[in-house]
Each structure stands twice: as C-alpha cells, then as structure tokens.
Design a protein around this motif. Structure first.
Motif, short mmCIF file in Angstrom:
data_model
loop_
_atom_site.label_atom_id
_atom_site.label_comp_id
_atom_site.label_asym_id
_atom_site.label_seq_id
_atom_site.Cartn_x
_atom_site.Cartn_y
_atom_site.Cartn_z
N PHE A 109 5.48 35.93 51.90
CA PHE A 109 6.00 36.75 52.99
C PHE A 109 7.43 37.21 52.72
O PHE A 109 7.77 38.37 52.96
N LEU A 110 8.26 36.31 52.19
CA LEU A 110 9.64 36.68 51.88
C LEU A 110 9.70 37.74 50.78
O LEU A 110 10.46 38.72 50.88
N ILE A 111 8.90 37.54 49.72
CA ILE A 111 8.88 38.52 48.63
C ILE A 111 8.38 39.88 49.13
O ILE A 111 8.96 40.93 48.80
N PHE A 112 7.33 39.87 49.94
CA PHE A 112 6.79 41.12 50.48
C PHE A 112 7.80 41.82 51.38
O PHE A 112 7.97 43.05 51.32
N THR A 113 8.49 41.05 52.23
CA THR A 113 9.46 41.64 53.14
C THR A 113 10.64 42.24 52.39
O THR A 113 11.12 43.33 52.71
N ILE A 114 11.13 41.51 51.37
CA ILE A 114 12.24 42.03 50.56
C ILE A 114 11.82 43.30 49.84
O ILE A 114 12.58 44.28 49.75
N LEU A 115 10.60 43.31 49.31
CA LEU A 115 10.10 44.49 48.61
C LEU A 115 9.99 45.69 49.55
O LEU A 115 10.38 46.81 49.20
N MET A 116 9.47 45.45 50.77
CA MET A 116 9.35 46.54 51.74
C MET A 116 10.73 47.05 52.15
O MET A 116 10.93 48.26 52.32
N GLY A 117 11.69 46.14 52.32
CA GLY A 117 13.04 46.56 52.66
C GLY A 117 13.69 47.37 51.56
O GLY A 117 14.39 48.36 51.82
#
Length: 262
Positions: A109-117
């Motif tokens: 979730f953290l990796i996905f959120t950082i990537l989306m940001g």
C-alpha cells in the motif's frame, strides 16, 4: 535536649506490596500491550483490504513459501534444502497457503501510494487527474461523495504551514468556568464584519476530553481569551489525560501566563 516523637512509617503487608507491584506493572505493560495490539490489528486490516487485489500467483506469502517452505510434490529450492529431508513436518511459520507475512499489504500500500503520488505530480498525471475530476463532477451522487472525501483528505494530509497558533483559556460553557482551547486564526470576512464592536475576533477550537479530535469552533473576542505559555503538544496532553498528566512540574505549580490587555 528535647526528644521529638516520630511515628515510624507503616509497613505494607504482603497483599499491599503485591497490589502496588501489580499496579506498577500494569502501568508499564498496558500502554505497550495496547500499542502493539493496535499496530497488529491495523496491519491485519490493511493486509485484508490490499492483498485480495493481488493475483494468487503473485501473493507475497506464495513467493516466500516457495523459497522457505518444503513441499512433498516439488523439489527443494532456495533455502528449503535445509529441512527438505522431512517435508511432512515443515517449520512452524509455514502454512497451507505459504507463509503468513503480516505487514506485506502495508508495504504494498505504501509503495502504491508513493507511486501514485509521484505520477500525480507529473504533467501527464495532473492532466489525467483533472480529466477524471471533470468526469466525476458530471455524476450527481458520486460528485458529492468524492468532493467531501477529497476536502477531508486535503485538510488532514495537506503539507502546509497552517496549524494551531497557541493554546489558550476561554470561558465555557458559562462565565467563571474555563476550558482549554487552541487558537486557529483571526476571524475574517463576514464573521469579523458582524462584530464591529470588537477590535479583533479569534477562532478558537475547543477540544473534548479524552478525544481531542472532536470539539467545538468558537469565535471569541481577543479580550476574553487568556493565552497560555505551554506548547500545543503539552496542552493536548493535559486534555487527553483529563487533567491528570501535566506537561511538566512547572506547569503544575503555575507557569506565568500572558494576561489579555484590559
């Protein structure tokens, strides 16, 4: 020479000593235990929400299970050769569906959120985001839900310098009774114009105990507000503890405060 009669301190009995030790241990263990329990529970909740979106063959538990857990139907690979002699008795961390790795969903979730940001901050990401928001604005029900959630998220997670300025005391709920509040900013616009008799109006957030995330928004004349010298964090501790925990010894005895101008 005068002899002073001093009463020797009363000794605690066995039950009293055990009770005191139990309460002391409870004070030490309870915060640690509750913190670990909350971390464990929230981690499991995030895992249960994120991991179902990942295909089974790419599940982290399957990958780690292949490398660390022996299987009677497959040849030993990776680290499995250490205990591949008895695949019927795998290590304790091996389950039927691989290894139970709590926390992998949080990492994903953290990796996905950082990537989306990172994508949203780029030109293509901003263009796509604006197009999606225009599409949502044309949908009647979804528009209201999305705009509300977006406003809450921007307020909570926005990286701005806007914050509470100072801790203060205001008379609430009636005259003679004082409550701790936090000054948000000076009243502006229509609210300030509605009170021409007051030179300055302050917006004060009055939190509740023991949950300071809820409370009331008050508009108070600056002359009726008494500023506190304690930090915002110290005032929050005082509110959460219902007055039992003072920020430091000086505050308990009385810190000099800045009195409002008469």
């Amino acid at each position: 020479m005068n002899e002073q009669n001093s009463t020797p301190p009363k000794k605690r009995g066995l039950i009293g000593g055990l009770r005191a030790s139990f309460l002391t241990g409870l004070v030490v263990v309870l915060p640690i235990g509750l913190t670990l329990y909350l971390i464990w529970t929230v981690t499991g909740w995030i895992d249960g929400f994120v991991l179902p979106f990942i295909p089974e063959r790419f599940q982290p538990s399957e990958w780690f299970g292949y490398w660390f857990c022996p299987s009677p139907n497959e040849s030993a690979g990776g680290v499995r050769w250490f205990w591949a002699s008895d695949p019927e008795k795998p290590p304790f961390f091996c389950k039927d569906n691989g290894i139970n790795l709590r926390g992998t969903g949080v990492i994903i979730f953290l990796i996905f959120t950082i990537l989306m940001g990172w994508i949203a901050r780029g030109l293509i990401g901003r263009s796509f985001l604006h197009w999606a928001e225009r599409l949502v604005d044309r949908t009647p029900v979804v528009r209201s839900i999305y705009s509300g959630i977006k406003q809450i998220a921007e307020t909570v997670f926005a990286q701005t310098d806007q914050n509470f300025e100072k801790a203060c005391l205001v008379e609430y709920p009636k005259e003679g009774i004082w409550a701790i509040g936090f000054i948000s900013t000076k009243a502006k616009g229509e609210i300030a114009a509605r009170f021409p008799e007051h030179e300055e109006m302050l917006s004060v957030f009055l939190p509740t105990t023991p949950n300071p995330t809820s409370g009331f928004l008050l508009f108070v004349p600056s002359t009726d507000v008494r500023m506190l010298d304690m930090k915002i964090e110290d005032a929050a501790k005082l509110i959460i503890s219902a007055g039992l925990v003072y920020p430091n010894g000086k505050d308990k005895d009385g810190v000099p405060v800045t009195q409002p101008a008469p």
